[in-house]
Design a protein around this motif. Structure first.
Motif, short mmCIF file in Angstrom:
data_model
loop_
_atom_site.label_atom_id
_atom_site.label_comp_id
_atom_site.label_asym_id
_atom_site.label_seq_id
_atom_site.Cartn_x
_atom_site.Cartn_y
_atom_site.Cartn_z
N GLU A 302 -9.59 66.66 -39.33
CA GLU A 302 -10.36 66.22 -38.16
C GLU A 302 -11.66 67.00 -38.04
N PRO A 303 -12.72 66.35 -37.55
CA PRO A 303 -14.00 67.05 -37.35
C PRO A 303 -13.82 68.27 -36.44
N GLY A 304 -14.52 69.32 -36.77
CA GLY A 304 -14.45 70.54 -35.97
C GLY A 304 -13.38 71.52 -36.42
N THR A 305 -12.52 71.11 -37.36
CA THR A 305 -11.51 72.00 -37.93
C THR A 305 -12.01 72.48 -39.30
N PRO A 306 -11.49 73.61 -39.79
CA PRO A 306 -11.89 74.04 -41.14
C PRO A 306 -11.61 72.96 -42.19
N GLU A 307 -10.48 72.26 -42.03
CA GLU A 307 -10.10 71.23 -42.99
C GLU A 307 -10.93 69.96 -42.84
N GLY A 308 -11.76 69.90 -41.81
CA GLY A 308 -12.66 68.77 -41.62
C GLY A 308 -13.86 68.81 -42.54
N THR A 309 -13.96 69.87 -43.34
CA THR A 309 -15.01 69.98 -44.36
C THR A 309 -14.38 69.93 -45.74
N TYR A 310 -15.17 69.56 -46.73
CA TYR A 310 -14.67 69.53 -48.10
C TYR A 310 -14.17 70.92 -48.51
N LEU A 311 -14.97 71.94 -48.29
CA LEU A 311 -14.59 73.29 -48.70
C LEU A 311 -13.29 73.72 -48.03
N GLY A 312 -13.17 73.45 -46.74
CA GLY A 312 -11.98 73.86 -46.01
C GLY A 312 -10.74 73.10 -46.45
N ALA A 313 -10.89 71.79 -46.71
CA ALA A 313 -9.75 70.99 -47.14
C ALA A 313 -9.26 71.42 -48.52
N GLU A 314 -10.18 71.71 -49.42
CA GLU A 314 -9.79 72.13 -50.77
C GLU A 314 -9.15 73.53 -50.75
N ARG A 315 -9.67 74.41 -49.92
CA ARG A 315 -9.03 75.74 -49.78
C ARG A 315 -7.61 75.57 -49.24
N HIS A 316 -7.48 74.72 -48.25
CA HIS A 316 -6.15 74.44 -47.68
C HIS A 316 -5.20 73.95 -48.76
N ASN A 317 -5.64 73.00 -49.56
CA ASN A 317 -4.78 72.45 -50.62
C ASN A 317 -4.29 73.54 -51.56
N THR A 318 -5.21 74.39 -51.98
CA THR A 318 -4.84 75.46 -52.92
C THR A 318 -3.87 76.44 -52.28
N GLU A 319 -4.15 76.84 -51.06
CA GLU A 319 -3.27 77.79 -50.37
C GLU A 319 -1.86 77.23 -50.22
N VAL A 320 -1.77 75.96 -49.83
CA VAL A 320 -0.47 75.32 -49.60
C VAL A 320 0.30 75.15 -50.92
N ILE A 321 -0.40 74.70 -51.95
CA ILE A 321 0.27 74.47 -53.23
C ILE A 321 0.76 75.78 -53.83
N VAL A 322 -0.09 76.80 -53.83
CA VAL A 322 0.31 78.10 -54.40
C VAL A 322 1.48 78.69 -53.64
N ALA A 323 1.43 78.62 -52.30
CA ALA A 323 2.53 79.16 -51.49
C ALA A 323 3.80 78.35 -51.71
N GLY A 324 3.68 77.04 -51.77
CA GLY A 324 4.85 76.18 -51.91
C GLY A 324 5.53 76.31 -53.27
N LEU A 325 4.75 76.47 -54.32
CA LEU A 325 5.32 76.58 -55.66
C LEU A 325 5.69 78.01 -56.02
N GLY A 326 5.10 78.95 -55.32
CA GLY A 326 5.38 80.35 -55.63
C GLY A 326 6.52 80.94 -54.82
N GLY A 327 6.93 80.19 -53.77
CA GLY A 327 7.96 80.71 -52.88
C GLY A 327 9.36 80.59 -53.45
#
Length: 327
Positions: A302-327
Motif C-alpha cells: 500500500e502507498p505510504g508503507t515501505p513495501e509500497g515502493t519497489y525497493l521496499g517490496a524487494e527487500r521484504h521478499n528477500t527478508e521473508v524468503i531467507v528467514a522462511g527457508l533458513g528457519g
C-alpha cells in the motif's frame, strides 16, 4: 469499445467545461501569476505499481503520475475503466512494463485517442522463455497463458536498472527542459538498485544452497530465482499468469516434489488468495508463510508503507524468503 469512447467523450467534455468556468472566475492577476510561476508537470500514465514507482523516482517533482493498476490487484486479470481511458487520453507519456503483461493496453490507447509516446520499459531486457519446466508437457503452459516470455522482469534489480534507463530516456524526450534533472535522478536511483542487488546477494550467501528451494502461488519470481541461484520446486498455479489451475496429477506431483526436495515452506503472494497454497502445504507437511509476510510477486504494498515502493517490496521478499527457508 463504443461505450468506452462515449464515456471518454463525456468525461473530456466535462473537464473542458470546468476549465472554461475556471477561466471566467474573478480571482484575477494574482491567480494567473501563481500559475505562470509554477512550471507545468509532465502528465505520465504508468500501468503497474512497479513502473509507476520507477517513474516517480526518475521524474521527481517534474512529473504527475497516474497509476492504472492499484496495489494488490492481479495484473493478469485487469480491465481498464473509463477513468483509466480518460487518464491515458490526457497524458503526454504512457509507460508500460511490456513483455505482454498489459494485454489490455493497445486497445485502450487506441480507444482513448492518445497522441503521446508509449515507453516500453522492458526494451533491452534479456527475457526468460516461458516459465520453469519440471516434467514433460509443462512447457506448454507459456503458450496456454499467453506469455511466450516471462513478463515479471523487475524481480532482477539489474533489469530494473534497464527499465529506469528506458523511462529516463522517454521522460527526457517528452520534456527536454527537465532532462538534466531526470539524468541526475537516474544516477541516484541506479545506486540504490545496485545496493539492493548487493544486499540480496549477501543475504542469500548466508543460506545453504540445499535450503534455497522455493514454492509460491504462481511462477512470478523466475528472474529473482535465476539471479540469486534458488531452486524453483513449483507453484500452486502452474503458469506465469494466474488463470490456470493444478490438475489432480500436478497437485500430487507438486506435493511429492516438496517432500522429496526437503522444501521447508510455501510462500503466498499478496495479490492472490492463499487457499490452494494452504491445501498443498497441509498435504506436504510444510509451513505456509503469508499474511503480512506474503511476497510481492505481481504487486507492491500500500502507498505510504515501505513495501509500497519497489525497493521496499524487494527487500521484504528477500527478508521473508531467507528467514522462511533458513528457519
Amino acid at each position: 469499445m463504443k461505450n468506452r469512447k462515449s464515456l471518454l467523450g463525456i468525461a473530456v467534455a466535462a473537464a473542458g467545461a470546468v476549465v472554461l468556468a475556471g477561466c471566467g472566475s474573478g480571482d484575477g492577476a494574482e491567480a494567473g501569476a501563481t500559475e505562470a510561476s509554477a512550471a507545468p508537470k509532465l502528465a505520465v500514465v504508468a500501468t503497474t505499481p512497479e513502473v509507476a514507482d520507477f517513474v516517480r523516482n526518475i521524474g521527481g517533482d517534474a512529473v504527475s503520475v497516474t497509476q492504472i493498476i492499484k496495489p494488490n490487484v492481479d495484473p493478469h486479470d485487469f480491465e481498464p475503466t473509463p477513468a483509466d481511458i480518460k487518464a491515458i487520453a490526457e497524458a503526454k507519456v504512457v509507460v508500460k512494463n511490456g513483455v505482454g503483461l498489459e494485454e489490455w493496453l493497445d486497445r485502450t490507447v487506441e480507444a482513448s485517442g492518445f497522441q503521446g509516446d508509449v515507453v516500453d520499459s522492458s526494451a533491452g531486457v534479456k527475457l526468460r522463455e516461458g516459465g520453469h519446466e519440471h516434467e514433460e508437457g509443462e512447457e506448454e503452459h507459456a503458450e496456454e497463458d499467453g506469455h511466450e516470455h516471462d513478463p515479471h522482469i523487475w524481480h532482477d534489480p539489474r533489469n530494473a536498472k534497464i527499465m529506469v534507463t528506458n523511462i529516463e530516456k522517454g521522460l527526457a524526450a517528452a520534456d527536454p527542459s527537465q532532462a538534466s534533472a531526470f539524468a541526475s535522478n537516474l544516477t541516484s536511483y541506479g545506486k540504490e538498485l545496485d545496493k539492493l542487488d548487493a544486499d540480496n546477494e549477501a543475504a542469500f550467501a548466508k543460506l545453504p544452497a540445499a535450503d534455497r528451494k522455493l514454492v509460491t502461488n504462481h511462477d512470478a519470481l523466475g528472474y529473482y530465482i535465476d539471479r540469486y541461484k534458488l531452486e524453483f520446486v513449483g507453484s500452486a498455479i502452474p503458469s506465469l499468469d494466474t488463470s490456470a489451475e493444478l490438475s489432480a496429477k500436478q497437485l500430487s506431483d507438486l506435493v511429492a516434489r516438496i517432500k522429496a526436495t526437503g522444501t521447508k515452506a510455501i510462500f503466498t503472494e499478496s495479490s492472490l488468495p492463499p487457499k490452494t497454497v494452504e491445501a498443498i502445504a497441509q498435504q506436504a507437511g510444510v509451513k505456509v508463510i503469508g499474511g503480512e509476510d506474503a511476497l510481492y510477486g505481481d504487486s507492491l504494498g500500500e502507498p505510504g508503507t515501505p513495501e509500497g515502493t519497489y525497493l521496499g517490496a524487494e527487500r521484504h521478499n528477500t527478508e521473508v524468503i531467507v528467514a522462511g527457508l533458513g528457519g
